[in-house]
Scaffold this motif. Structure first.
Motif, mmCIF file in Angstrom:
data_model
loop_
_atom_site.group_PDB
_atom_site.id
_atom_site.type_symbol
_atom_site.label_atom_id
_atom_site.label_comp_id
_atom_site.label_asym_id
_atom_site.label_seq_id
_atom_site.Cartn_x
_atom_site.Cartn_y
_atom_site.Cartn_z
ATOM 1 N N PRO A 1 -10.229 -15.220 -22.776
ATOM 2 C CA PRO A 1 -10.815 -16.544 -22.988
ATOM 3 C C PRO A 1 -12.225 -16.431 -23.568
ATOM 4 O O PRO A 1 -13.032 -15.622 -23.114
ATOM 5 C CB PRO A 1 -10.827 -17.151 -21.579
ATOM 6 C CG PRO A 1 -9.683 -16.473 -20.880
ATOM 7 C CD PRO A 1 -9.699 -15.058 -21.409
ATOM 8 N N LEU A 2 -12.504 -17.230 -24.582
ATOM 9 C CA LEU A 2 -13.800 -17.197 -25.236
ATOM 10 C C LEU A 2 -14.876 -17.810 -24.348
ATOM 11 O O LEU A 2 -14.568 -18.556 -23.413
ATOM 12 C CB LEU A 2 -13.721 -17.966 -26.555
ATOM 13 C CG LEU A 2 -12.808 -17.384 -27.629
ATOM 14 C CD1 LEU A 2 -12.679 -18.363 -28.792
ATOM 15 C CD2 LEU A 2 -13.337 -16.046 -28.116
ATOM 16 N N PRO A 3 -16.140 -17.521 -24.616
ATOM 17 C CA PRO A 3 -17.216 -18.176 -23.869
ATOM 18 C C PRO A 3 -17.067 -19.696 -23.960
ATOM 19 O O PRO A 3 -16.805 -20.245 -25.029
ATOM 20 C CB PRO A 3 -18.486 -17.700 -24.590
ATOM 21 C CG PRO A 3 -18.104 -16.388 -25.182
ATOM 22 C CD PRO A 3 -16.665 -16.537 -25.587
ATOM 23 N N GLY A 4 -17.215 -20.355 -22.830
ATOM 24 C CA GLY A 4 -17.048 -21.800 -22.803
ATOM 25 C C GLY A 4 -15.623 -22.249 -22.567
ATOM 26 O O GLY A 4 -15.366 -23.438 -22.405
ATOM 27 N N TRP A 5 -14.668 -21.294 -22.530
ATOM 28 C CA TRP A 5 -13.269 -21.645 -22.309
ATOM 29 C C TRP A 5 -12.909 -21.512 -20.833
ATOM 30 O O TRP A 5 -11.864 -20.982 -20.476
ATOM 31 C CB TRP A 5 -12.363 -20.750 -23.154
ATOM 32 C CG TRP A 5 -12.341 -21.117 -24.605
ATOM 33 C CD1 TRP A 5 -13.298 -21.773 -25.297
ATOM 34 C CD2 TRP A 5 -11.291 -20.838 -25.537
ATOM 35 N NE1 TRP A 5 -12.931 -21.921 -26.615
ATOM 36 C CE2 TRP A 5 -11.700 -21.361 -26.789
ATOM 37 C CE3 TRP A 5 -10.064 -20.199 -25.440
ATOM 38 C CZ2 TRP A 5 -10.905 -21.257 -27.933
ATOM 39 C CZ3 TRP A 5 -9.283 -20.084 -26.584
ATOM 40 C CH2 TRP A 5 -9.695 -20.619 -27.806
ATOM 41 N N SER A 6 -13.752 -22.019 -19.990
ATOM 42 C CA SER A 6 -13.494 -21.909 -18.554
ATOM 43 C C SER A 6 -12.275 -22.710 -18.120
ATOM 44 O O SER A 6 -11.727 -22.485 -17.046
ATOM 45 C CB SER A 6 -14.722 -22.375 -17.761
ATOM 46 O OG SER A 6 -15.080 -23.701 -18.132
ATOM 47 N N ALA A 7 -11.840 -23.655 -18.960
ATOM 48 C CA ALA A 7 -10.659 -24.442 -18.619
ATOM 49 C C ALA A 7 -9.366 -23.653 -18.736
ATOM 50 O O ALA A 7 -8.321 -24.098 -18.270
ATOM 51 C CB ALA A 7 -10.581 -25.690 -19.509
ATOM 52 N N VAL A 8 -9.425 -22.483 -19.360
ATOM 53 C CA VAL A 8 -8.220 -21.655 -19.500
ATOM 54 C C VAL A 8 -7.967 -20.921 -18.182
ATOM 55 O O VAL A 8 -8.857 -20.270 -17.635
ATOM 56 C CB VAL A 8 -8.384 -20.637 -20.645
ATOM 57 C CG1 VAL A 8 -7.175 -19.716 -20.723
ATOM 58 C CG2 VAL A 8 -8.585 -21.364 -21.967
ATOM 59 N N ASP A 9 -6.740 -21.027 -17.691
ATOM 60 C CA ASP A 9 -6.362 -20.359 -16.453
ATOM 61 C C ASP A 9 -6.592 -18.850 -16.578
ATOM 62 O O ASP A 9 -6.284 -18.237 -17.601
ATOM 63 C CB ASP A 9 -4.876 -20.638 -16.192
ATOM 64 C CG ASP A 9 -4.448 -20.224 -14.791
ATOM 65 O OD1 ASP A 9 -4.630 -19.045 -14.450
ATOM 66 O OD2 ASP A 9 -3.919 -21.081 -14.065
ATOM 67 N N ALA A 10 -7.139 -18.263 -15.522
ATOM 68 C CA ALA A 10 -7.446 -16.828 -15.527
ATOM 69 C C ALA A 10 -6.209 -15.967 -15.771
ATOM 70 O O ALA A 10 -6.331 -14.804 -16.162
ATOM 71 C CB ALA A 10 -8.103 -16.442 -14.212
ATOM 72 N N ARG A 11 -5.036 -16.516 -15.556
ATOM 73 C CA ARG A 11 -3.784 -15.783 -15.808
ATOM 74 C C ARG A 11 -3.674 -15.336 -17.259
ATOM 75 O O ARG A 11 -3.055 -14.311 -17.545
ATOM 76 C CB ARG A 11 -2.623 -16.710 -15.435
ATOM 77 C CG ARG A 11 -1.284 -16.397 -16.053
ATOM 78 C CD ARG A 11 -0.301 -17.520 -15.714
ATOM 79 N NE ARG A 11 0.891 -17.507 -16.533
ATOM 80 C CZ ARG A 11 1.767 -18.516 -16.584
ATOM 81 N NH1 ARG A 11 1.553 -19.601 -15.849
ATOM 82 N NH2 ARG A 11 2.836 -18.439 -17.357
#
Length: 502
Positions: free
Chosen positions: A409-419
């Motif tokens: 996940p790119l910086p700022g993509w905290s909405a992407v599930d860690a999976r």
């Protein structure tokens, strides 16, 4: 005189703007820090019914009591939702909307989609709305504020302020969708990125010029950008710098992104190889490009990137880059497969993964396909979808390929599930062959994820074949019609087919 309405993100109220407001007033501006319902000292006014509409009404009421000729609305983080909702109701009053380290929500979007604390986001998404006994999100513990944004630059006194004055966030404000009529289309906007969180103007330029088509709207001359070299709470960590940026934004200054109006969007650009048409069969969301061969044949499933706007037409399985790869695969004696999946937003990776898994099963069930010889080929930010297949590769998966991928996940993509982190998942890929094609002129943020992936793969001796395109850009197989690109495409197909036939 310019009047600023300052609205802060979750857990915080008008108090957080004190120093920035002082600087703005010192420059002659009128300033109105707003505390939304339930987030100030009178927090008892909030209740289970406090939702986004409540906060939109808060902003509307303030707008209606101001008579300044130029009104700039500043929405920080979550607050961009009520700010946009209010501006949509009073567009004739607004001279500019400033997105301060905030998203770009559209009609129907709920703020929960961009809640950076994954645990809180998943809890809210598991239900349709806040329950009577669970209608507020507790204030983060002192050591947890970083889960809601970068704390870079915050001195101890500022963190103490957050702990002292923060109030629980009404859950309904995050789960209720934003409704917009389109009345804001002509209102100038400014984005201010706090770069310690990883998002930069350069990254946005990447998205505009070679990313999902919906980002091209950010090349509008009415849209400007600034950067602040600090964390997510600049009103506490850099109040002087923030005030200066807001004044410049109000004056119409800022960086503009340009994109050639006559340039073909990525999804319309032709494939780099001139390949003949092949017989195609459409089954639901899957298209099969069939080879001239008898008996079951191996298959390559091409997985597009994104996010891609749901309403975009043509859909990705009809984009020349993917149909070109699929036709070329069919010309080489295997079944080429394109598929539409539901990656419409950063929160949709789980749905997209389910769509891909279902498509693969449909392909394997086709009698013209060798069920034990399948390859998956991922592109761009669709690369994150490879994580599941690295984590537990089935025996029939003979190869995973990736072109110019994003592999973390790119910086700022905290909405992407860690999976969805291939960097982590590659540790369990075992003997699964990986064919990775890199663009030499790749965007720095994307290239960094590839290097991280390669480092993780090296630790476990993963089987990786790298094909480089030294003069290639992101999307080289449609963007760069040069020999480097054509040779790379052929070499990657050679490698994948070799694994399918082994």
């Amino acid at each position: 005189m310019t009047a600023f309405v300052l609205v802060s993100g979750p857990f915080t109220g008008g108090w957080i703007w004190r120093e920035t407001a002082e600087r703005l007033r010192g420059s002659g501006a009128e300033v109105h820090p707003l505390t939304l319902t339930g987030l100030g000292e009178r927090r008892h006014l909030a209740g289970p019914g406090t939702d986004l509409k409540t906060h939109i009404e808060d902003v509307v009421q303030l707008i209606d009591h101001l008579d300044a000729p130029e009104l700039v609305l500043v929405g920080h983080d979550y607050a961009i939702h009520p700010v946009l909702g209010a501006a949509d109701r009073r567009p004739e009053r607004i001279s500019r909307v400033v997105h301060l380290d905030a998203g770009l929500p559209q009609d129907g979007d709920a703020a929960v989609a961009l809640v950076p604390d994954q645990e809180v986001r998943e809890r809210l998404l598991r239900r349709d709305g806040p329950a009577e006994h669970d209608w507020r999100i507790p204030v983060p513990q002192p050591e947890e504020w970083h889960r809601w944004g970068s704390t870079a630059g915050l001195p101890p006194a500022a963190l103490a302020q957050l702990d002292r004055y923060a109030a629980p966030q009404p859950s309904g404000t995050l789960v209720q969708p934003l409704r917009l009529t389109g009345a804001l289309a002509g209102v100038p906007t400014t984005g201010v990125f706090c770069t310690a969180g990883g998002v930069t103007i350069a990254m946005v330029e990447t998205l505009v010029r070679s990313g999902p088509p919906q980002f091209r709207a950010l090349a509008d001359p009415r849209v400007s950008f600034f950067e602040l070299a600090t964390g997510h709470w600049p009103m506490l960590s850099a109040p002087d710098e923030l005030a200066a940026v807001l004044l410049r934004a109000a004056a119409g200054e800022g960086h503009r992104i340009t994109a050639s109006g006559d340039e073909q969007p990525f999804y319309a650009k032709p494939f780099v190889l001139d390949v003949p048409e092949r017989p195609r069969e459409r089954i639901g969301s899957v298209d099969l490009y069939l080879p001239d061969a008898d008996g079951p044949r191996p298959a390559v499933v091409f997985v597009h990137g994104g996010p891609v706007a749901a309403e975009l037409r043509p859909t990705p399985r009809d984009w020349p880059v993917y149909t070109g790869h699929a036709r070329y695969a069919a010309s080489r004696g295997v079944v080429g497969v394109t598929v539409d999946h539901g990656l419409y937003a950063l929160t949709d990776y789980a749905q997209a993964a389910d769509d891909i898994a279902a498509a693969v099963e449909l392909v394997r069930a086709d009698p013209r396909v060798d069920t034990d010889r399948i390859a998956l080929w991922f592109f761009s930010a669709g690369g994150l979808l490879s994580a599941d297949w690295f984590a537990a590769p089935p025996p029939w998966l003979r190869c995973v390929a990736a072109n110019y991928p994003v592999l973390a996940p790119l910086p700022g993509w905290s909405a992407v599930d860690a999976r969805f982190s291939p960097v982590a998942a590659v540790r369990t890929a075992g003997e699964l062959p990986i064919v990775l094609t890199r663009a030499g002129l790749e965007h720095a943020e994307f290239a960094a994820t590839v290097e991280e992936f390669l480092a993780a793969a090296k630790v476990v001796d993963a089987r990786i074949e790298i094909i480089d395109v030294p003069a290639g850009h992101h999307g080289f197989d449609a963007a760069d019609h040069i020999d480097d690109s054509r040779h790379a495409v052929a070499a990657a197909h050679d490698a994948v087919l070799a694994h399918l036939q082994a």
